[in-house]
Write a protein that holds these residues in place. Structure first.
Motif, mmCIF file in Angstrom:
data_model
loop_
_atom_site.group_PDB
_atom_site.id
_atom_site.type_symbol
_atom_site.label_atom_id
_atom_site.label_comp_id
_atom_site.label_asym_id
_atom_site.label_seq_id
_atom_site.Cartn_x
_atom_site.Cartn_y
_atom_site.Cartn_z
ATOM 1 N N ILE A 112 0.883 -1.170 0.000
ATOM 2 C CA ILE A 112 0.000 0.000 0.000
ATOM 3 C C ILE A 112 0.915 1.212 0.000
ATOM 4 N N PRO A 113 1.151 1.816 -1.136
ATOM 5 C CA PRO A 113 2.188 2.847 -1.253
ATOM 6 C C PRO A 113 1.992 4.008 -0.285
ATOM 7 N N ALA A 114 3.120 4.537 0.186
ATOM 8 C CA ALA A 114 3.142 5.717 1.041
ATOM 9 C C ALA A 114 4.098 6.734 0.437
ATOM 10 N N LYS A 115 3.847 8.005 0.733
ATOM 11 C CA LYS A 115 4.710 9.066 0.221
ATOM 12 C C LYS A 115 6.093 9.029 0.862
ATOM 13 N N ALA A 116 6.146 8.647 2.154
ATOM 14 C CA ALA A 116 7.414 8.606 2.884
ATOM 15 C C ALA A 116 7.230 7.777 4.145
ATOM 16 N N THR A 128 11.469 -3.616 1.041
ATOM 17 C CA THR A 128 11.256 -2.219 0.663
ATOM 18 C C THR A 128 11.974 -1.903 -0.642
ATOM 19 N N PHE A 129 13.056 -2.603 -0.891
ATOM 20 C CA PHE A 129 13.867 -2.298 -2.071
ATOM 21 C C PHE A 129 13.664 -3.363 -3.157
ATOM 22 N N SER A 130 12.500 -4.000 -3.164
ATOM 23 C CA SER A 130 12.195 -5.064 -4.128
ATOM 24 C C SER A 130 12.208 -4.521 -5.550
ATOM 25 N N SER A 131 12.629 -5.367 -6.469
ATOM 26 C CA SER A 131 12.641 -4.972 -7.874
ATOM 27 C C SER A 131 11.229 -4.854 -8.441
ATOM 28 N N PRO A 136 11.972 2.620 -3.827
ATOM 29 C CA PRO A 136 11.534 2.623 -2.429
ATOM 30 C C PRO A 136 11.050 4.020 -2.064
ATOM 31 N N PRO A 137 10.221 4.148 -1.057
ATOM 32 C CA PRO A 137 9.767 5.480 -0.655
ATOM 33 C C PRO A 137 10.873 6.228 0.089
ATOM 34 N N PRO A 138 10.842 7.537 0.074
ATOM 35 C CA PRO A 138 11.769 8.296 0.923
ATOM 36 C C PRO A 138 11.651 7.811 2.370
ATOM 37 N N VAL A 169 16.372 8.168 -4.101
ATOM 38 C CA VAL A 169 15.294 8.849 -3.383
ATOM 39 C C VAL A 169 15.858 9.489 -2.121
ATOM 40 N N ASP A 170 15.056 10.377 -1.538
ATOM 41 C CA ASP A 170 15.517 11.093 -0.358
ATOM 42 C C ASP A 170 15.558 10.177 0.861
ATOM 43 N N TRP A 171 16.474 10.489 1.770
ATOM 44 C CA TRP A 171 16.571 9.752 3.025
ATOM 45 C C TRP A 171 17.084 10.706 4.089
ATOM 46 N N ALA A 172 16.877 10.322 5.324
ATOM 47 C CA ALA A 172 17.415 11.070 6.465
ATOM 48 C C ALA A 172 17.774 10.068 7.547
#
Length: 275
Positions: A112-116, A128-131, A136-138, A169-172
């Motif tokens: 169920i996709p999420a923005k972040a 999360t990093f499936s092909s 993957p989401p931020p 993608v962005d990460w923190a």
């Protein structure tokens, strides 16, 4: 509100810019609205304009189902139903999870996709990093320096972090360092109904220091369950469950396996940056 056979606790203000779905490590939903540190996180999200919903697990032990197929996973179905019932299907949805709830959040994002995502004391899932997903989401990680379950040097965490970074993608990434106990530390223990007085709080902190349980910077020497609490004489404003809550507060300051509000604004800002 009831969803499936479980409970969803939510706050949905008019005109919310998006929905943050919350997952606790034990599968419970009440902690986000009762424990002080969790409440401060939730209030920061609400102040930023988000609706929030805590989805409790269907599992009898409080653990989320990690089956990766929507049709076979009641917890994932409940997330989908909650998003739809609150009017955010196909809209701006974000996941915030603590511990195993963070692992479940990263799984949920593949179905169920999420923005972040914001993962507290959790490494996330390789899935999360499936092909099968384009990207993957931020993702934002928050870890405690002294967390024995997921320390900043955890190999699985580093692998996941590298995969996110390589994806573009962005990460923190934040590490909560141990924090010294201020005199008002016990005024802000996890249960806000405790109502500890400033005097009783300051006395307890002073007794911990005098009893050799704090270092020279007033940082607890260890986790809450390893502190010698016999050096403290709780004042009259401390309630019956003081020791349980006091241990949790020490864990938060020590950087152990707890939710912390130290980065509450950073979490809100990370979600705001990914509309």
């Amino acid at each position: 509100m009831p969803v499936g056979t479980t409970t969803v606790r939510f706050h949905h203000p008019a005109g919310a810019r998006g929905l943050v779905v919350l997952f606790d490590g034990g599968g419970g939903g009440s902690v986000w609205f009762t424990f002080m540190e969790d409440r401060l996180l939730v209030e920061a999200l609400v102040d930023a304009g988000f609706a929030v919903a805590a989805v409790q697990s269907e599992g009898p032990s409080g653990s989320y189902d990690m089956t990766e197929v929507l049709e076979d996973n009641l917890d994932l179905q409940n997330v989908s139903t909650t998003i739809a019932d609150l009017g955010f299907a196909g809209g701006d949805v974000y996941y915030l999870g603590f511990s195993s709830g963070g692992v479940f959040a990263s799984l949920a994002a593949t179905v169920i996709p999420a923005k972040a995502l914001a993962l507290l004391s959790a490494r996330g899932l390789e899935a999360t990093f499936s092909s099968t997903a384009p990207l993957p989401p931020p993702t934002m990680w928050v870890l405690g320096r002294n967390d024995r379950r997921v320390p900043p040097t955890d190999p699985g965490l580093i692998t996941n972090w590298a995969a996110i970074a390589a994806s573009g993608v962005d990460w923190a990434y934040y590490v909560n360092e141990p924090v010294g106990m201020l005199p008002e530390a016990f005024e802000r223990i996890a249960d806000p109904t405790s109502g500890v007085s400033p005097t009783d709080s300051a006395d307890a902190v002073a007794q911990l220091a005098a009893g050799g349980q704090l270092d020279a910077c007033s940082v607890p020497l260890s986790r809450g369950n390893a502190i010698d609490w016999t050096v403290v004489t709780p004042g009259p404003s401390f309630t019956g469950p003081f020791l349980t809550e006091a241990r949790r507060q020490v864990d938060e300051l020590f950087g152990a396996h707890t939710v912390t509000s130290d980065v509450r604004q950073q979490i809100a800002d990370f979600f705001l940056a990914h509309p």
